[in-house]
Write an enzyme that holds these catalytic residues in place. Structure first.
Site, PDB file in Angstrom:
ATOM      1  N   SER A 265       0.839  -1.193   0.000  1.00 20.08           N
ATOM      2  CA  SER A 265       0.000   0.000   0.000  1.00 20.08           C
ATOM      3  C   SER A 265       0.876   1.244   0.000  1.00 20.08           C
ATOM      4  CB  SER A 265      -0.885   0.017   1.241  1.00 20.08           C
ATOM      5  OG  SER A 265      -0.086   0.305   2.374  1.00 20.08           O
ATOM      6  N   LYS A 266       0.227   2.371  -0.233  1.00 16.02           N
ATOM      7  CA  LYS A 266       0.944   3.644  -0.228  1.00 16.02           C
ATOM      8  C   LYS A 266       1.615   3.859   1.130  1.00 16.02           C
ATOM      9  CE  LYS A 266      -0.358   8.331  -0.039  1.00 16.02           C
ATOM     10  NZ  LYS A 266       0.930   8.763   0.496  1.00 16.02           N
ATOM     11  N   ARG A 267       0.928   3.414   2.170  1.00 11.98           N
ATOM     12  CA  ARG A 267       1.486   3.582   3.520  1.00 11.98           C
ATOM     13  C   ARG A 267       2.819   2.844   3.677  1.00 11.98           C
ATOM     14  NH1 ARG A 267      -2.394   1.340   6.667  1.00 11.98           N
ATOM     15  NH2 ARG A 267      -3.944   1.807   5.071  1.00 11.98           N
ATOM     16  N   GLY A 269       4.965   2.374   1.351  1.00  7.40           N
ATOM     17  CA  GLY A 269       5.943   3.209   0.657  1.00  7.40           C
ATOM     18  C   GLY A 269       6.381   4.365   1.535  1.00  7.40           C
ATOM     19  N   ASP A 270       5.410   5.015   2.169  1.00 12.64           N
ATOM     20  CA  ASP A 270       5.735   6.154   3.044  1.00 12.64           C
ATOM     21  C   ASP A 270       6.604   5.692   4.213  1.00 12.64           C
ATOM     22  OD1 ASP A 270       4.211   7.673   1.396  1.00 12.64           O
ATOM     23  OD2 ASP A 270       2.444   7.730   2.703  1.00 12.64           O
TER      24      ASP A 270
END
Ligand code: GLU
Length: 507
Positions: A265-267, A269-270
């Protein structure tokens, strides 16, 4: 394999940016189309107006362009099945929902949001969620449970309604997924999904099936999240009488987090510091900017190569593939059934490899604008030589600037941690004596420098490092960079000596 007539589509919904998984779906469709001389089609599935995100459609199109995935039929190119945007095809779906209603495969449902909520509360048990379907539909407000007059009067008074699919009882739905093999589902497990909404637009399910049929799609290659919908889609083909021209399905495995389990998920990546989107995405709703591979300095070829191997393997040890090689090597049977773990270090590895394949001239076109933006005007030959010296250390394009900046600017500070390790009371004298010798050598090139360093360190009885490490600190500002003599020669004697002088004053 059949070499003509293959038609595949990438069918994104513009509800946000394109995720790595979306790029991979587009890529596999593209590779499959190209290797079979087929057509690769872009269809925008934008019938869910509630989830519309401004800019997402443009973002998706631009990202795919950056990746080099060109469509044969799309919004701008047009094609035999235009329009390629579902919101411009709404009249078509009305005809098809009418066919299903006329054949008795669909029905009208008037339940309001609060009535549905009530049913959910009433019929959901600990282990079973409420399903609008075989067991419950006669308890709800629809054209099956109400009399014809009641239905008519509700329509006349303008009550809002949706159209639901009528899932038949006790039917076996069987199909072969090209990746998962045989999929066998009993119709009783499906619910009466909404096909047409009260806003006059179809849902994804109806529009997707109708368009795949009308656009003569031969293979549906899409993410695993759509596998549960496939049996219902099959029923739609059956109801319309299109089973003979139904596409073949291939549901791609998930892309998983680098650590632990679950979908990337994008999370993630962050949290772990890597982008999950091909290009930078400025979310207009959350007012937030997410990193992109492009802006972080990945080459599109490297990005595509990396994505291609997330879930597919060529069956050989080969890892570096040009797009043409991917087209030739790709096959659906070598797509894995299980999820593919995303590896950010491997992504950088690919980029490093592709940067090594670039010529210095090509890398110059990336570095030159950065130099200009920093107010540096340098001789082209000088820049090219600087690039060739640092190239092997470059992983991401911005490293080109980071690793060459000292060629263009004298250091303004000196790494104090390095200094602590290498600097002694004797160092300034050593450096000054050496600088004097350098001022007198006939020619300032690698060979003469090498000789003088040898002689000097031998006569002074010091290790080469005792000279070279401080020199590097004075000239570069740190312990980084290519060979010290290469740096010195490229900078030239004057600048080299000037930096030493300035460094000794300021360090
Ligand atoms: N619009 C769907 C999506 O956004 C397409 C699914 C499919 O390919 O059938 O993923």
């Amino acid at each position: 394999m059949e070499t003509i007539g293959i038609r595949v589509r990438f069918a994104p919904s513009p509800t946000g940016p394109l995720h790595l998984g979306g790029v991979r779906t587009a890529l596999y469709n593209y590779l499959f189309a190209k290797q079979t001389n087929g057509k690769f089609i872009l269809r925008i599935e934008d019938t869910d107006q509630n989830r519309f995100v401004p800019g997402a459609e443009e973002y998706i199109i631009k990202s795919l362009q950056w990746c080099g995935l060109e469509f044969d039929e799309d919004l701008t190119k047009g094609g035999p099945c235009a329009p390629y945007k579902q919101s411009e095809r709404s009249a078509i779906y009305k005809d098809y929902i009418k066919i299903l209603l006329d054949k008795g495969h669909a029905y009208l449902a008037f339940d309001t949001a609060s009535e549905l909520e009530e049913a959910r509360n009433k019929f959901s048990t600990g282990h079973e969620q409420f399903q609008y379907g075989i067991k419950t539909r006669m308890l709800m407000k629809n054209s099956l449970s109400m009399t014809t007059d009641e239905v008519k009067s509700r329509i006349d008074r303008g009550d809002r309604y949706v159209v639901r699919i009528l899932i038949p009882e006790n039917q076996t739905i069987l199909f072969t997924d090209l990746i998962r093999g045989e999929v066998n589902v009993l119709s009783d497990s499906l619910d009466d999904k909404v096909l047409f909404k009260s806003d006059g637009l179809p849902t994804y399910h109806l529009a997707n099936v109708v368009d795949d049929y009308l656009m003569k799609i031969t293979h549906v290659i899409r993410g695993e999240e759509w596998l549960p919908s496939a049996p219902m889609h099959l029923l739609l083909y059956r109801f319309f009488g299109w089973e003979g021209s139904m596409p073949q399905f291939a549901h791609l495995p998930l892309i998983l987090k680098p650590d632990g389990n679950g979908k990337l998920s994008k999370r993630d990546g962050d949290r772990l510091g890597f982008p999950v989107f091909p290009m930078e995405w400025k979310d207009p709703l959350a007012n937030e900017v997410s990193h992109g591979y492009k802006e972080d300095g990945y080459l599109p070829e490297a990005f595509i190569n990396m994505i291609a191997l997330l879930g597919w393997n060529p069956g050989t040890e080969q890892e570096i593939f040009s797009m043409q090689e991917l087209i030739e090597a790709f096959s659906i049977d070598r797509i894995n059934k299980s999820g593919a773990k995303y590896d950010p270090a491997k992504a950088k590895w690919f980029n490093h490899k592709y940067i090594q394949l670039k010529t210095d001239e090509e890398l110059f076109t990336y570095l030159d604008p950065v130099l200009k933006a920093n107010g540096i005007s340098a001789d082209r030959e000088f820049v090219l030589r600087a690039i060739s010296l640092v190239k092997e250390r470059v992983e991401l394009l911005p490293d080109l600037w980071k690793n060459t900046v000292f060629f263009f600017r004298a250091p303004e500070s000196y790494d104090q941690n390095v200094k602590q390790k290498i600097w002694t009371d004797a160092t300034p004298v050593i450096i000054e004596e050496f600088a004097n010798l350098v001022g007198n050598i006939q020619q300032f090139d690698n060979e003469h420098l090498h000789n003088i360093i040898q002689e000097f360190t031998a006569s002074r009885k010091i290790k080469t490092g005792q000279l070279m490490n401080p020199l590097r600190l004075l000239v570069v500002g740190s312990n980084q960079g290519p060979g010290m003599m290469d740096i010195a020669v490229l900078l030239g004697r004057d600048i080299f000596l000037e930096r030493i002088k300035k460094g000794l004053r300021n360090i």
